[in-house]
Design a protein around this motif. Structure first.
Motif, PDB file in Angstrom:
ATOM      1  N   VAL A 166       2.349 -44.507 -10.701  1.00 32.00           N
ATOM      2  CA  VAL A 166       2.280 -43.163 -11.278  1.00 32.00           C
ATOM      3  C   VAL A 166       1.268 -42.383 -10.444  1.00 32.00           C
ATOM      4  O   VAL A 166       0.093 -42.713 -10.413  1.00 32.00           O
ATOM      5  CB  VAL A 166       1.843 -43.209 -12.759  1.00 32.00           C
ATOM      6  N   LEU A 167       1.750 -41.353  -9.766  1.00 33.02           N
ATOM      7  CA  LEU A 167       0.873 -40.542  -8.919  1.00 33.02           C
ATOM      8  C   LEU A 167       0.173 -39.441  -9.729  1.00 33.02           C
ATOM      9  O   LEU A 167      -0.954 -39.064  -9.416  1.00 33.02           O
ATOM     10  CB  LEU A 167       1.673 -39.935  -7.776  1.00 33.02           C
ATOM     11  N   ARG A 168       0.869 -38.947 -10.740  1.00 30.12           N
ATOM     12  CA  ARG A 168       0.275 -37.947 -11.623  1.00 30.12           C
ATOM     13  C   ARG A 168       0.927 -38.097 -12.994  1.00 30.12           C
ATOM     14  O   ARG A 168       2.153 -38.157 -13.097  1.00 30.12           O
ATOM     15  CB  ARG A 168       0.523 -36.543 -11.073  1.00 30.12           C
ATOM     16  N   LYS A 169       0.124 -38.172 -14.045  1.00 29.43           N
ATOM     17  CA  LYS A 169       0.630 -38.356 -15.398  1.00 29.43           C
ATOM     18  C   LYS A 169       1.456 -37.150 -15.832  1.00 29.43           C
ATOM     19  O   LYS A 169       1.166 -36.010 -15.460  1.00 29.43           O
ATOM     20  CB  LYS A 169      -0.515 -38.535 -16.401  1.00 29.43           C
ATOM     21  N   GLY A 170       2.440 -37.445 -16.645  1.00 27.71           N
ATOM     22  CA  GLY A 170       3.246 -36.385 -17.242  1.00 27.71           C
ATOM     23  C   GLY A 170       2.913 -36.266 -18.721  1.00 27.71           C
ATOM     24  O   GLY A 170       2.455 -37.218 -19.351  1.00 27.71           O
ATOM     25  N   ARG A 208       4.668 -31.237 -18.454  1.00 28.44           N
ATOM     26  CA  ARG A 208       4.578 -31.513 -17.024  1.00 28.44           C
ATOM     27  C   ARG A 208       5.258 -32.846 -16.772  1.00 28.44           C
ATOM     28  O   ARG A 208       5.018 -33.825 -17.468  1.00 28.44           O
ATOM     29  CB  ARG A 208       3.110 -31.573 -16.578  1.00 28.44           C
ATOM     30  N   TYR A 209       6.133 -32.870 -15.775  1.00 27.89           N
ATOM     31  CA  TYR A 209       6.837 -34.099 -15.411  1.00 27.89           C
ATOM     32  C   TYR A 209       5.873 -35.071 -14.739  1.00 27.89           C
ATOM     33  O   TYR A 209       4.981 -34.652 -13.999  1.00 27.89           O
ATOM     34  CB  TYR A 209       8.006 -33.806 -14.456  1.00 27.89           C
ATOM     35  N   ALA A 210       6.081 -36.342 -15.004  1.00 27.56           N
ATOM     36  CA  ALA A 210       5.261 -37.367 -14.343  1.00 27.56           C
ATOM     37  C   ALA A 210       5.718 -37.504 -12.903  1.00 27.56           C
ATOM     38  O   ALA A 210       6.908 -37.585 -12.626  1.00 27.56           O
ATOM     39  CB  ALA A 210       5.398 -38.692 -15.077  1.00 27.56           C
TER      40      ALA A 210
END
Length: 185
Positions: A164-168, A177-179
């Motif tokens: 996971v590069l950025r949490k959604g 916001r999409y993960a």
């Protein structure tokens, strides 16, 4: 005298018959007039019933339009609230991302790490209180994840999220916001 009585008797019924005929004609005339009045009143009643039905139909249509307007206004109000909350949270999410990166950074200062961790916990509690949750990242779902990288690795199942590069985040079924994820092929 017998003749006179006979004459009177003969004349009297005729006069009575003439009077009855006049009365019958007068009654028949009155009956005809009354029947015409009844027909006119029945026509007026039919017209009044038709007007009433038309007015009732207009009223029911107006009532249905009002109910539709009320429902539409309510759903618009709810949508506006959801959109404004999503916009607000979207503005705060980069701050949370930066705090998570700061927490991941290795430093010698234990108090800084503890302070950043407490701040992140407080943010998480606030989001949870608003009904906003982190999107789970186990298998790839295009409705919730944005795949920015692919990895060819047989140790992972196809479509499994590797990193996971950025949490959604989402509220209910609305994605805020999409993960951003790395997916195995």
């Amino acid at each position: 005298m017998a003749e006179e009585i006979k004459k009177e008797t003969e004349e009297t019924p005729c006069e009575d018959v003439k009077e009855e005929t006049k009365k019958d004609k007068k009654c028949k005339k009155e009956i005809a007039q009354l029947e015409e009045k009844v027909k006119a009143l029945e026509a007026e009643l039919e017209k009044a019933n038709a007007d009433l039905a038309e007015q009732n139909d207009k009223y029911l249509r107006m009532l249905a339009e009002y109910e539709n307007f009320r429902r539409r206004s309510q759903s618009e109000k709810e949508a506006i609230y959801g959109d404004s909350m999503a916009d607000t949270v979207s503005a705060i999410l980069p701050v949370i991302d930066n705090l998570e990166m700061a927490l991941a950074y290795k430093t010698d200062s234990e108090s800084v790490v503890k302070g950043v961790g407490m701040t992140l916990t407080q943010f998480s509690q606030c989001l949870e209180g608003l009904g906003i949750e982190v999107i789970k990242c186990e298998t790839f779902d295009p409705n919730y994840h944005n795949a920015v990288m692919h990895v060819e690795d047989d140790s992972y199942a196809e479509g499994q999220i590797v990193e996971v590069l950025r949490k959604g985040y989402k509220k209910g079924e609305k994605v805020i916001r999409y993960a951003m994820v790395k997916v195995a092929n």
